[in-house]
Design a protein around this motif. Structure first.
Motif, mmCIF file in Angstrom:
data_model
loop_
_atom_site.group_PDB
_atom_site.id
_atom_site.type_symbol
_atom_site.label_atom_id
_atom_site.label_comp_id
_atom_site.label_asym_id
_atom_site.label_seq_id
_atom_site.Cartn_x
_atom_site.Cartn_y
_atom_site.Cartn_z
ATOM 1 N N SER A 89 0.849 -1.197 0.000
ATOM 2 C CA SER A 89 0.000 0.000 0.000
ATOM 3 C C SER A 89 0.882 1.243 0.000
ATOM 4 O O SER A 89 2.026 1.204 0.455
ATOM 5 C CB SER A 89 -0.929 0.008 1.210
ATOM 6 O OG SER A 89 -0.178 0.031 2.409
ATOM 7 N N THR A 90 0.350 2.351 -0.516
ATOM 8 C CA THR A 90 1.108 3.604 -0.551
ATOM 9 C C THR A 90 0.572 4.627 0.450
ATOM 10 O O THR A 90 1.107 5.724 0.547
ATOM 11 C CB THR A 90 1.087 4.216 -1.966
ATOM 12 O OG1 THR A 90 -0.276 4.391 -2.375
ATOM 13 C CG2 THR A 90 1.813 3.329 -2.959
ATOM 14 N N GLY A 91 -0.460 4.273 1.190
ATOM 15 C CA GLY A 91 -1.012 5.186 2.182
ATOM 16 C C GLY A 91 -2.016 4.478 3.061
ATOM 17 O O GLY A 91 -2.423 3.346 2.806
ATOM 18 N N GLY A 92 -2.429 5.154 4.101
ATOM 19 C CA GLY A 92 -3.373 4.579 5.053
ATOM 20 C C GLY A 92 -2.655 3.615 5.984
ATOM 21 O O GLY A 92 -1.423 3.499 5.965
ATOM 22 N N THR A 93 -3.419 2.915 6.788
ATOM 23 C CA THR A 93 -2.845 1.944 7.713
ATOM 24 C C THR A 93 -3.642 0.652 7.659
ATOM 25 O O THR A 93 -4.854 0.664 7.403
ATOM 26 C CB THR A 93 -2.844 2.472 9.160
ATOM 27 O OG1 THR A 93 -4.192 2.794 9.530
ATOM 28 C CG2 THR A 93 -1.973 3.704 9.319
ATOM 29 N N LEU B 29 -6.575 1.987 3.700
ATOM 30 C CA LEU B 29 -5.410 1.670 2.877
ATOM 31 C C LEU B 29 -5.656 2.116 1.440
ATOM 32 O O LEU B 29 -6.757 1.964 0.911
ATOM 33 C CB LEU B 29 -5.151 0.163 2.873
ATOM 34 C CG LEU B 29 -4.583 -0.444 4.144
ATOM 35 C CD1 LEU B 29 -4.573 -1.965 4.042
ATOM 36 C CD2 LEU B 29 -3.177 0.085 4.395
ATOM 37 N N LYS C 159 -3.459 2.394 -2.562
ATOM 38 C CA LYS C 159 -2.285 2.116 -3.381
ATOM 39 C C LYS C 159 -2.486 2.884 -4.678
ATOM 40 O O LYS C 159 -3.493 2.685 -5.370
ATOM 41 C CB LYS C 159 -2.130 0.619 -3.645
ATOM 42 C CG LYS C 159 -0.888 0.282 -4.452
ATOM 43 C CD LYS C 159 -0.714 -1.232 -4.593
ATOM 44 C CE LYS C 159 0.506 -1.546 -5.425
ATOM 45 N NZ LYS C 159 0.734 -2.994 -5.528
ATOM 46 N N THR C 160 -1.555 3.759 -4.988
ATOM 47 C CA THR C 160 -1.671 4.605 -6.171
ATOM 48 C C THR C 160 -1.876 3.747 -7.416
ATOM 49 O O THR C 160 -1.109 2.816 -7.679
ATOM 50 C CB THR C 160 -0.410 5.479 -6.328
ATOM 51 O OG1 THR C 160 -0.240 6.231 -5.121
ATOM 52 C CG2 THR C 160 -0.537 6.416 -7.509
#
Length: 181
Positions: free
Chosen positions: A9-13, A37, A39-40
């Motif tokens: 993933s590219t962000g979030g948790t 979560l 993901k770009t």
């Protein structure tokens, strides 16, 4: 225990299961993407017991009987991408611009490029259009294609330059003829 993994993933948790640890044989209810979560270029597509998606897949709220420590990996589906190409549409010189940012992820906004070196003898560039004959959607250079959802070709639109004639008048001359340009 049940552990959630963002799996590139590219962000979030990744979510945290507040009920973990479980006794062997207990029923586990799979969490949703509660940690937001992202993901770009991808959309979240549930969980799997294998990072590469070859294990057992679980959707949010699915249940399973736990028999050992379990890691659930986020699964991602690539968003479609679309190209933007430019066509000189009868240009007599120069080349159509090339969009170095293309392809675009579905839903992206696209900034329309200028004409660059395109020219057409006796015409001036007047913008872009989704149809060669100009009856589609028109775009000025620098404008935005909002939320692209298909491969798009933009055709140069040309406006003919006005032409003028020069006429000579003898103005009451008594002989000869006025020149013709």
């Amino acid at each position: 225990t049940v552990t959630y993994n963002g799996n590139t993933s590219t962000g979030g948790t990744a979510p945290v299961d507040g009920s973990s640890p479980y006794y062997s044989g207990s029923t586990v209810t799979v969490l949703g993407n509660t940690g937001a979560l992202v993901k770009t270029g991808y959309t979240f597509n549930n969980w799997n017991t294998a990072a590469n998606g070859t294990g057992t897949a679980y959707a949010a709220a699915a249940t399973f009987s736990i028999s050992g420590n379990t890691t659930l990996y986020a699964q991602w589906t690539a968003l479609p991408t679309y190209t933007v190409t430019y066509n000189g549409n009868g240009n007599s010189g120069g080349t159509a611009p090339v969009d170095g940012s293309s392809p675009y992820i579905s839903g992206s906004n696209v900034t329309v490029l200028p004409a660059g070196s395109l020219v057409k003898t006796n015409y001036t560039f007047s913008g872009w259009n989704t149809l060669a004959n100009g009856t589609g959607t028109g775009y000025a250079a620098g404008s935005t294609i909002t939320a692209i959802a298909a491969n798009t070709t933009l055709y140069a639109q040309w406006t003919i330059l006005p032409t003028y004639t020069v006429t000579y008048n003898g103005n009451t001359s008594t002989g000869g003829t006025a020149p013709v340009d």
